[in-house]
Write an enzyme that holds these catalytic residues in place. Structure first.
Site, PDB file in Angstrom:
ATOM      1  N   GLU A   1      44.826  59.239  57.886  1.00 25.90           N
ATOM      2  CA  GLU A   1      45.658  58.668  58.943  1.00 25.90           C
ATOM      3  C   GLU A   1      46.967  58.259  58.279  1.00 25.90           C
ATOM      4  OE1 GLU A   1      47.766  56.467  60.735  1.00 25.90           O
ATOM      5  OE2 GLU A   1      46.254  54.896  60.659  1.00 25.90           O
TER       6      GLU A   1
ATOM      7  N   ASN B   1      48.564  47.354  55.003  1.00 26.95           N
ATOM      8  CA  ASN B   1      48.632  46.501  56.193  1.00 26.95           C
ATOM      9  C   ASN B   1      47.275  46.009  56.685  1.00 26.95           C
ATOM     10  OD1 ASN B   1      47.918  49.013  57.127  1.00 26.95           O
ATOM     11  ND2 ASN B   1      49.329  49.040  58.844  1.00 26.95           N
TER      12      ASN B   1
ATOM     13  N   CYS C   1      50.571  51.295  61.997  1.00 30.58           N
ATOM     14  CA  CYS C   1      50.814  52.704  62.301  1.00 30.58           C
ATOM     15  C   CYS C   1      50.811  52.920  63.805  1.00 30.58           C
ATOM     16  CB  CYS C   1      49.780  53.572  61.614  1.00 30.58           C
ATOM     17  SG  CYS C   1      48.120  53.057  61.972  1.00 30.58           S
TER      18      CYS C   1
HETATM   19  O1  G3H Z   1      48.206  50.677  60.680  1.00 30.89           O
HETATM   20  C1  G3H Z   1      47.302  51.387  61.100  1.00 30.89           C
HETATM   21  C2  G3H Z   1      46.135  50.804  61.740  1.00 30.89           C
HETATM   22  O2  G3H Z   1      45.114  51.759  61.859  1.00 30.89           O
HETATM   23  C3  G3H Z   1      46.474  50.191  63.083  1.00 30.89           C
HETATM   24  O3  G3H Z   1      45.423  49.425  63.525  1.00 30.89           O
HETATM   25  O4  G3H Z   1      45.981  49.318  65.947  1.00 30.89           O
HETATM   26  O5  G3H Z   1      44.337  47.754  64.940  1.00 30.89           O
HETATM   27  O6  G3H Z   1      46.753  47.531  64.424  1.00 30.89           O
HETATM   28  P1  G3H Z   1      45.632  48.465  64.778  1.00 30.89           P
END
Ligand code: G3H
Length: 496
Positions: free
Chosen positions: A264, A169, A298
């Site tokens: 993570e 993503n 996430c």
């Molecule tokens: O998908 C996991 C990422 O660490 C979320 O990052 O809060 O900038 O979308 P974000």
């Protein structure tokens, strides 16, 4: 355009090369891996299917390069990182184009990801210069029984080779969030990008190549997880693993050797909405948090826990906003775009059907075409439904109505995940008490969960991860403390 102009050497025939020892190369396997465009569901790009033998060679050259890099002055390391940041921003369009085609990220968000990555690299260079330029000085007479005859100097030293594995993503941003701290701290990096997102990652790596980093310091290996996945994570040459992704991370943590892990692994971020909340603000954040990048974050809001007395008002406002969302291809900047793979869409559909069977209220009709799933809000979800606990990683958002705050906190804490959570209330005292009670790495007050700004600490409890990220924490995590103790023949007291 991707694979042309400054990026022409990445592509031969129709297969993107991998990066090793400062050069773009074809794998000796003669095989490639196809990347399916989530929108067209047809092959878009191909990357090299690298072999274990090639991984071994990468590790050897990475080790040699790291030894020399560790002796490179900090200001020079920072200078190269700043150059890479400029190049990333300069080439934001071709890199963003890959993100649109490989992971169906809306075009504008794809550009934002690349620009954010450039900023992250620059900030990391500056932060590294500050925190790595400092150490500690301790004297022995502060510990009982000691005179002042031992002087301890500490500094931060690199770990060696950092294996960086980002998720689909954010294949650029979550790659540089590992690469930049590793490099400024004096490590070398072996990057294994996700298959969906690999071509964007290769373009990003080329910006580091153009910036002039020494050969071997950064490598990028592509291929099948079944062939090189375990081989990489269990490789004796690796000194640190930084992984973002799904529960593969749990398997990696069981197999990895004695190396520091930064992980993570997702979340089921709860959004608790109290009676005194600003419902307009909460509704706007539920929509932004739940549906941006089609829920494939996430940190997305993955369960709304709203007090019964304000639930109708909230649901109505969210429904009105969902009705205005555009659904379609990423090239047209639609709010909702196809999810990354067909199997992901099937999984989401499974959760929706389970909720339907168990009696959830559908605020919109469920609609799917290929990988494209229309945004869906499900009201009156109960704890016996899978959606109450599982991460859809798609544009489907469950609402659970609660009658006490404790019920909301209990649901949040009963999850296997503990990444972030959020609370909507006008009472800061209540917000602080609830934040303390929520067992998550971060709690946002009056805003949706989010990782950024990228220098903020970012961490999860339980199955959400190991260690803490964010620029400063990542730099520290990718170093080890080294002490040198000067032993004086007799105690010495300054001004004594
Ligand atoms: O998908 C996991 C990422 O660490 C979320 O990052 O809060 O900038 O979308 P974000």
């Amino acid at each position: 355009m991707a694979g042309s102009g400054a990026f022409v050497e990445l592509l031969e025939e129709d297969v993107y090369k991998y990066y090793f020892d400062g050069e773009w190369r074809k794998s000796a396997s003669g095989k490639s891996v196809s990347i399916i465009n989530p929108t067209t569901r047809k092959p878009q790009y191909k990357v090299q299917a690298c072999t274990q033998e090639e991984v071994n060679k990468i590790m050897e050259s990475s080790k040699i390069a790291q030894k020399a890099w560790a002796k490179t002055p900090l200001w020079k390391r920072a200078e190269l990182l700043h150059r890479a940041a400029v190049l990333l921003k300069e080439h934001k369009n071709p890199i963003a184009e890959c993100l649109v085609k490989e992971i169906a990220k809306p075009a504008k968000d794809a550009v934002t990801e690349v620009v954010r990555s450039g900023d992250l690299v620059s900030y990391c260079a500056e932060e590294g210069v500050r925190i790595l330029g400092e150490g500690k000085f301790l004297v022995s007479d502060s510990f009982p029984g000691n005179d002042r005859n031992k002087l301890c100097l500490t500094s931060k030293i690199p770990l060696g080779i950092v294996l960086a594995i980002p998720p689909f993503n954010y294949p650029v941003n979550l790659a540089v969030s590992k690469i930049a701290p590793a490099l400024i701290a004096g490590n070398s990096v072996v990057l294994k990008p996700p298959t969906q997102g690999a071509v964007a990652a290769l373009h990003m790596v080329h910006c580091f190549h153009l910036a002039g980093f020494p050969k071997g310091l950064i490598s990028c290996v592509t291929g099948k997880g079944s062939e090189i996945g375990d081989f990489l994570t269990m490789h004796p040459g690796v000194n640190c693993i930084s992984f973002t992704g799904g529960d593969t991370g749990i398997a990696i943590s069981k197999k990895a050797g004695m190396v520091p892990l930064q992980m993570e692994l997702g979340g089921k971020d709860a959004c608790i909405i109290l009676e005194d909340a600003d419902i307009d603000l909460a509704a706007a954040n539920v929509v932004k948090g739940g549906f941006s990048y089609s829920g494939q974050r996430c940190t997305a809001v993955k369960v709304v826990l709203v007090m019964e007395s304000v639930a109708d008002a909230l649901v109505e406002k969210v429904k009105a906003k969902v009705a205005k969302m555009t659904v379609g291809p990423p090239e047209e900047n639609c709010d909702i775009t196809p999810v990354v793979t067909e199997s992901s869409a099937n999984y989401i559909e499974g959760l929706v059907m389970d909720a339907k069977q168990k009696g959830a209220t559908f605020c919109q009709e469920y609609k799917r075409e290929g990988n494209l799933i229309w945004p869906l809000l499900l009201d009156h979800v109960r704890p016996d439904m899978r959606l109450a606990w599982e991460e859809p990683f798609g544009p489907v958002l469950p609402v659970i109505r609660i009658t006490t705050v404790e019920e909301g906190v209990h649901h949040c804490n009963a999850s296997n995940f503990g990444l972030q959570g959020c609370i909507f209330t006008r009472d800061i005292n209540k917000a602080m008490m609830i934040s303390d009670a929520m067992e998550t790495g971060t709690v946002q007050i009056n805003s949706a969960p989010a990782r950024g700004p990228d220098h903020f600490p970012f961490q999860g409890l339980r199955d959400s991860g190991i260690g803490s990220q964010g620029i400063t924490n990542s730099i520290s995590m990718m170093t080890k403390v080294k002490s040198t103790v000067i032993n004086l023949p007799t105690p010495s007291y300054t001004m004594g």
